[in-house]
Write an enzyme that holds these catalytic residues in place. Structure first.
Site, PDB file in Angstrom:
ATOM      1  N   ASP A 178       0.839  -1.206   0.000  1.00  0.00           N
ATOM      2  CA  ASP A 178       0.000   0.000   0.000  1.00  0.00           C
ATOM      3  C   ASP A 178       0.867   1.245   0.000  1.00  0.00           C
ATOM      4  O   ASP A 178       0.487   2.284   0.550  1.00  0.00           O
ATOM      5  CB  ASP A 178      -0.918  -0.023   1.228  1.00  0.00           C
ATOM      6  CG  ASP A 178      -2.029   1.004   1.118  1.00  0.00           C
ATOM      7  OD1 ASP A 178      -2.570   1.412   2.176  1.00  0.00           O
ATOM      8  OD2 ASP A 178      -2.344   1.422  -0.011  1.00  0.00           O
ATOM      9  N   ASP A 230      -3.163  -3.077  -2.575  1.00  0.00           N
ATOM     10  CA  ASP A 230      -4.203  -2.059  -2.645  1.00  0.00           C
ATOM     11  C   ASP A 230      -3.999  -1.207  -3.908  1.00  0.00           C
ATOM     12  O   ASP A 230      -2.896  -1.126  -4.456  1.00  0.00           O
ATOM     13  CB  ASP A 230      -4.137  -1.152  -1.405  1.00  0.00           C
ATOM     14  CG  ASP A 230      -5.340  -0.215  -1.323  1.00  0.00           C
ATOM     15  OD1 ASP A 230      -5.207   0.871  -0.738  1.00  0.00           O
ATOM     16  OD2 ASP A 230      -6.412  -0.564  -1.861  1.00  0.00           O
ATOM     17  N   ASN A 231      -5.073  -0.577  -4.385  1.00  0.00           N
ATOM     18  CA  ASN A 231      -5.003   0.452  -5.437  1.00  0.00           C
ATOM     19  C   ASN A 231      -4.549  -0.041  -6.801  1.00  0.00           C
ATOM     20  O   ASN A 231      -3.925   0.711  -7.558  1.00  0.00           O
ATOM     21  CB  ASN A 231      -4.067   1.596  -5.011  1.00  0.00           C
ATOM     22  CG  ASN A 231      -4.376   2.123  -3.655  1.00  0.00           C
ATOM     23  OD1 ASN A 231      -3.550   2.035  -2.750  1.00  0.00           O
ATOM     24  ND2 ASN A 231      -5.586   2.660  -3.483  1.00  0.00           N
TER      25      ASN A 231
END
Ligand SMILES: Nc1ncnc2c1ncn2CCOCCNC(=O)c1cc(-c2ccc(F)cc2)cc(O)c1O
Ligand SMILES: [Mg+2]
Length: 214
Positions: A141, A169-170
């Site tokens: 992250d 994440d992302n």
């Protein structure tokens, strides 16, 4: 002098959360980010996916890259088995200072080891510095252009074992195209995409869960 967003987030935790109650800390941050100011925590929607992966893996050793204010470190740590520990790396010393206080408010200092520095510098030193053999779970992250080089570095440093789980994440927003291309096409990983939304918004984002096959 003007406060920073992480300082205002910490103040909201100290005002609205109960000392020693990690779930109240998570709730206070999500409420602050929904009602007052957006901040780049993994958030409540993707946080539920994170919770289910942590519960399934039941990890003894977790590595988090990118602590920010400590939201996901707290969220992960309160689901760990009794001797489970998380090492979380944060590049920005000001954010790390806030995260330390959020982690302390949650009463999780024993389970979370916060290290200040760049992932690329620290990953090669983790085994000797922290007596870790391999990680059962890695939560990526941090800077989105560091996901791929740091994954290759973790492979090279022997920090992954057959069955280690990477959760990123992302992968859609802001996006990690080179990481996705690598991990989805590598014979050494089995990947699964969990569609969700960018924290506290309706914008598409998601988590990529990958099992290292050794
Ligand atoms: N090498 C390293 N080692 C250790 N720590 C490190 C490091 N490098 C950096 N750090 C510190 C962590 O950096 C923050 C990384 N996170 C993000 O940038 C991020 C951004 C958005 C976002 C922003 C704006 C939008 F419009 C839409 C989405 C959402 C998220 O969920 C995010 O996670
Ligand atoms: Mg993120």
């Amino acid at each position: 002098t003007q406060s920073t967003r992480p300082q205002r987030l910490l103040a909201a935790v100290q005002k609205n959360a109960t000392r020693g109650d990690p779930r109240s800390v998570v709730l206070a941050i999500d409420q602050f980010c929904r009602q007052k100011e957006w901040a780049m925590n993994v958030g409540d929607e993707k946080g539920c996916i994170l919770d289910s992966v942590v519960s399934e893996v039941n990890p003894g050793a977790v590595l988090e890259l990118g602590t920010y204010c400590g939201y996901s470190a707290v969220r992960i740590a309160c689901l760990l088995p009794p001797h489970g520990k998380i090492i979380t790396l944060e590049f920005n010393p000001d954010n790390a200072a806030i995260a330390r206080q959020v982690i302390a408010w949650a009463g999780l200092e024993e389970k979370i080891q916060l290290v200040v520095g760049a992932s690329g510098d620290w990953i090669p030193k983790i085994k000797e510095q922290f007596g870790v053999k391999t990680f059962d779970l890695v939560f990526l992250d941090h800077w989105k252009d560091r996901y791929l080089p740091d994954t290759k570095l973790m492979e090279e440093c022997g920090l992954l074992r057959e069955g280690s789980i990477l959760l990123a994440d992302n992968v859609i927003c802001p996006g990690t195209p080179d990481y996705l291309e690598y991990i989805r096409n590598s014979p050494r990983y089995k990947s699964q995409y969990f569609k969700s939304h960018l924290e506290y918004t309706k914008v598409e984002d998601g988590l990529e869960k990958s099992v290292f096959l050794g």
